[in-house]
Design an enzyme around this catalytic site. Structure first.
Site, PDB file in Angstrom:
ATOM      1  N   GLY D  11      22.415 -11.912  75.350  1.00  0.00           N
ATOM      2  CA  GLY D  11      21.321 -11.164  74.994  1.00  0.00           C
ATOM      3  C   GLY D  11      19.912 -12.067  76.381  1.00  0.00           C
ATOM      4  CB  VAL D  24      20.472 -23.026  92.730  1.00  0.00           C
ATOM      5  CG1 VAL D  24      20.299 -22.691  93.945  1.00  0.00           C
ATOM      6  CG2 VAL D  24      20.991 -21.714  91.595  1.00  0.00           C
ATOM      7  NE  ARG D  72      26.136 -10.107  72.409  1.00  0.00           N
ATOM      8  CZ  ARG D  72      24.739  -9.317  72.259  1.00  0.00           C
ATOM      9  NH1 ARG D  72      24.387  -8.347  73.280  1.00  0.00           N
ATOM     10  NH2 ARG D  72      23.485  -9.997  72.276  1.00  0.00           N
ATOM     11  CG  ASP D 103      24.005 -19.354  67.196  1.00  0.00           C
ATOM     12  OD1 ASP D 103      23.533 -20.388  67.070  1.00  0.00           O
ATOM     13  OD2 ASP D 103      24.888 -19.204  66.657  1.00  0.00           O
ATOM     14  CB  THR D 125      17.502 -16.507  72.679  1.00  0.00           C
ATOM     15  OG1 THR D 125      17.608 -15.213  71.811  1.00  0.00           O
ATOM     16  CG2 THR D 125      17.480 -17.861  71.763  1.00  0.00           C
ATOM     17  CG  ASP D 127      15.947 -13.786  68.065  1.00  0.00           C
ATOM     18  OD1 ASP D 127      15.237 -12.820  68.374  1.00  0.00           O
ATOM     19  OD2 ASP D 127      17.238 -13.264  68.416  1.00  0.00           O
ATOM     20  CG  ASP D 129      18.120 -18.009  67.150  1.00  0.00           C
ATOM     21  OD1 ASP D 129      17.318 -18.062  68.042  1.00  0.00           O
ATOM     22  OD2 ASP D 129      18.602 -17.099  66.450  1.00  0.00           O
ATOM     23  NE  ARG D 154      -6.625  -6.797  67.255  1.00  0.00           N
ATOM     24  CZ  ARG D 154      -7.025  -7.665  65.728  1.00  0.00           C
ATOM     25  NH1 ARG D 154      -7.867  -6.631  65.372  1.00  0.00           N
ATOM     26  NH2 ARG D 154      -6.241  -8.384  65.209  1.00  0.00           N
ATOM     27  NE  ARG D 171      19.952  -6.990  65.278  1.00  0.00           N
ATOM     28  CZ  ARG D 171      20.934  -6.973  66.242  1.00  0.00           C
ATOM     29  NH1 ARG D 171      22.292  -7.990  66.399  1.00  0.00           N
ATOM     30  NH2 ARG D 171      20.657  -6.361  67.328  1.00  0.00           N
ATOM     31  CB  ALA D 186      -0.648  -9.376  61.315  1.00  0.00           C
ATOM     32  CE  LYS D 213      -9.065  -7.789  57.396  1.00  0.00           C
ATOM     33  NZ  LYS D 213      -7.448  -8.502  58.120  1.00  0.00           N
ATOM     34  CD  GLU D 222      15.698  -6.597  65.205  1.00  0.00           C
ATOM     35  OE1 GLU D 222      16.123  -4.966  65.574  1.00  0.00           O
ATOM     36  OE2 GLU D 222      15.882  -7.189  65.834  1.00  0.00           O
ATOM     37  NE  ARG D 252      17.660  -8.118  73.815  1.00  0.00           N
ATOM     38  CZ  ARG D 252      18.263  -9.040  73.171  1.00  0.00           C
ATOM     39  NH1 ARG D 252      17.868 -10.620  73.822  1.00  0.00           N
ATOM     40  NH2 ARG D 252      18.238  -9.247  72.216  1.00  0.00           N
TER      41      ARG D 252
END
Lengths: 319, 319, 319, 319
Positions: D11, D24, D72, D103, D125, D127, D129, D154, D171, D186, D213, D222, D252
């Site tokens: 990704g 470079v 991929r 990963d 990435t 993420d 992660d 908002r 994910r 939030a 509130k 997700e 992304r």
């Protein structure tokens, strides 16, 4: 008409790429070949041009600037330079030309047309100062950029109770200042078209403080005053704290807004269709939500004033 | 500790509201009452303060500036003013104070602490020039705003082949210029910490043209040079076209970035917990991704230099 | 007319605050008192309203949403509810009302007018689906927000060679999809007004790959199809990788653009002047760059179609 | 080491271009030749690669996506594919490789290293992660994009008193949701790492209404839940109005933030220096504001958890 060219000239503006893309794709749909000229009239003189296909204008609609480049050319101001440019076009078999630019670029187009090139102009300048069109390509993006600056100044103006001055583009013309100022809720808007006295500005600021306004935003067209000098004057005269931003060429950049992309696309389509149908020596303008064709001599010869109603409204709303 | 207050002072910065919100909500969770002081130390002297509850800091995390207002106070520079301010706090039963601001504000905090108020400072300034913390609240937003300006200048610089100068904030400190310049791919970055000669700048520009660079971006900290003056010099000396933007207080405004909101929230939480646990006379800094407590005397007394590695890297990457 | 009120109703849109501000300030200039009604017609029934002065609408022009709040009201759909609302206005001596909202809100306004309240409507909806006006307040901001999403998707679509689907608002109306799609260079635009077959979409995608397009952007109005379902279908049918974004209410928020603030300000001014001059039962529209007054019965009774020329142009430009 | 290559794989993420540019330019400074491989490991197998010079990475630092493309590759998952890829590199005399990706891409890098290619990985990435680094390239941009969406929601949430759900990427990992949620204020944040019950979510929403509130924002990774399904559940169970945005791949794209460009530049520099100095089979991470080298086997083999302190803080601040 079998072959046309497209050129961007003079100061760049957001939306030029969208216009080039539309010229190319509409022309191809009409069975017309399109060439792109690099770096404005200088490139036309230097024969710096190449054929464009549909893919060569892919992935550019969202980009500020112009992928063809642009430049100012002293040589093109001479008849000799113009003749050389026209000869180059003719050597390639290019019969028609779409010129995207401001006042100077369209004047250049008019001169080329006198040498036998079929010309259609598109008003491309952030200044919105071209006669014959309600809006120029790039104006909407530029005022939204100026507005974004005003939005940010408002945060800090509010926190400190200051007078913030922001100098925007417009040497001879106050469209950007007036529009961004009205939209930004500016208390004072200074444009080249309206004489003002620095003392009146100071007086108005002092009065508005006494009425409860805690901070003030002043939008100044570069042609009306130097914001830096005016800020110093206000500070010395009133004791109010002033801060100045001169946003400059930032206004010329950035991804074009929806309105500029649509305007560029619509005008460009009409330009190609006019050439194909045998009409030239015109500029495509946008009036009352319609594309119109105006004589290029009028577009470069007449002056477009700022809207006095808008100026009056800005004053009412800043109370 | 039953009752604390929170104050924003000096120049405002994006993230101050996020810090106030976190101070209030963390304190309430700890069973501590929180008051907000309006307009900086001036408001403390004028007893302009009120109790805050959880809802009163709702819907502010996304806003630039500070909803408490901020101001500079001449009176607070005197011992008499400081005593009056301290007396007002004590009259309300306020034992602890969280001060959010830059060098001057933290110095003020230190003075209050000598009058018996328990003080914890938070580094709130776009300049990133506070010793004892890797980042100050507001810095990330300010450099992203400067970067956005550079992104836009790049469009038009590229179209025209020009030298664009952008003057950013930083009177004594080049963090904003260095960081935004590196991220923006600037060819030249001028900071107060590094002496430079205008002639060397011209030489570098001319050389890079000969190596094929078509345009150049120069980021100038206000404390290093006037971009307007430098632009004129370059233009006169090299014949290159220059254009200048002075983005000014725009850098102070705008919705804070993720990093600034997180930093503000984390530091604020730690500030409250320190007060509750009986620690004071400290500033909460952020070092190596951890909140740390540093003596406030160090925070205001020591100087934080720009990262020489970053400066070197910027030079390598602009080749 | 000595006293008027202003209300925002139905779905909110960027520019409502700019309209409220202009109503208040223009009215005050005309010597007319202005009240603000909270939370739409529900607040009118509950007598939730208060007098507004010039300062109470300061610092709101830049904000999305509506500071008066808005809501839908079941009770107002009954004659009894409408009578109660009208009675409340009359009890306060409010003779005229400016209603800012979409189709449903203007229909409500028409009903109130039958109970003796002088009504002027302003078209406030992101959908641009109100008859009698070229643009509605909020539309320009919403399409620019959608365009920003498309700009970002383009980056990642280009890197991966994917088909990106973006679902935008528009249950019965394709203005947002068509405009954002054209401006965003979408290859396919699906609107409720134009029937389409999923198989034709697949066919077009496959063809464009064979012509050299490396990625595709599809803009889908929510009323035309579920982008999620369509994405699955395309993927299963063609083997092309698809990804889906549903931007939803993000389109309703954000600081209004220049165009929306100007439109809101101009329409609001005219609304107040119409009431002051004794005209009502109208909506103020914007046609060919002029404010116009159209019977409110027409505004709510007639349907405004998308521009077929724009749809055709989008198709030409996506080649 | 005389010749290296750079590849982006898996990704894409904002900042990949900044990383390529730095690889470079740093390599050229070290006297090392650099090749760029197109479309990830698929391009390595297809021998789709070319030499890069300093100008070929000009004007890309500000762009999202990756100008090298990414894909991929099923073939690369086989030993035969890997061998072919390695053979191609060796045929060009390429001794070292910088792999930018998540990963899966780093796992691929590890496999290549077993075939004799000197490998250094960079964590690219959105993420966040990847074990061994505090931040991954692209994360800061992605969370700021998500935050911008929350900012806009908002406005309209506040106008209507609604529950707005926004589904963000993640994910298996809640870093984006947690960080954007905390920064966005939030009320509820749902991440894959923390089990939750929809009924508890409903209960919390109802309670917060009773505490005053007026609206709520829920950020959902997700991998934790479908925001669309959850929105329907909440609405059915509590009667509260819900609205859902699924921002998807918008996260992304976009111009990388300052932090991502700096991170990419720093890590890339260190990667080149490691190769030049003879170190490989490592990933360059960023820990406590320092570049560090971690065994690539650890980077792909260990799991990085979300910060429990941040999760706790988000809960405190949403009171």
């Amino acid at each position: 008409m079998k072959k046309i060219a497209v050129i961007t000239s003079g100061g760049d503006c957001p939306g030029m790429n969208a216009a080039i893309r539309a010229v190319v794709r509409v022309a191809l749909t009409c069975g017309v070949e399109v060439w792109g000229i690099r770096n404005g009239y200088a490139g036309m003189i230097d024969d710096d041009m190449a054929k464009l296909d549909s893919r060569s204008v892919g992935d550019i609609i969202q980009k500020g600037g112009t992928f063809l480049g642009t430049a100012r050319s002293e040589e093109f101001k001479t008849l000799k330079g113009q003749q050389k440019a026209a000869d180059n076009l003719q050597a390639h078999g290019i019969e028609g030309l779409v010129v995207i630019g401001g006042d100077g670029s369209l004047t250049g187009a008019k001169q080329l047309s006198e040498l036998g090139i079929k010309i259609v102009g598109l008003p491309g300048t952030i200044d919105n100062d071209i006669w014959g069109t309600d809006y120029t390509i790039g104006f909407d993006t530029a005022v939204n950029t100026a507005l974004d600056a005003i939005n940010k100044l408002r945060d800090t103006a509010s926190a400190h109770g200051r007078v913030m001055l922001v100098e925007v583009m417009g040497r001879a013309c106050g469209w950007i200042a007036l529009t961004a100022g009205l939209a930004g809720g500016a208390e004072i808007i200074l444009v080249p078209e309206q004489p003002f006295s620095s003392d009146d500005v100071c007086k108005k600021l002092v009065e508005s403080r006494s009425k409860g306004k805690k901070y003030s935003i002043i939008v100044v067209a570069e042609g009306a005053s130097s914001a830096i000098d005016l800020g110093k004057y206000i500070s010395a005269k009133t004791g109010l704290e002033t801060r100045v931003s001169v946003i400059g060429h930032i206004q010329r950049g950035g991804a074009p807004t929806v309105a500029d992309r649509l305007l560029a696309s619509r005008l460009a389509e009409r330009a190609v269709r006019a050439l194909v149908d045998g009409r030239s020596d015109i500029m495509i303008g946008y009036q009352s939500n319609q594309c119109v064709e105006v004589p290029i001599a009028d577009a470069v010869g007449k002056k477009k004033d700022i809207d006095p109603e808008l100026y009056r409204l800005a004053d009412v709303l800043s109370q």
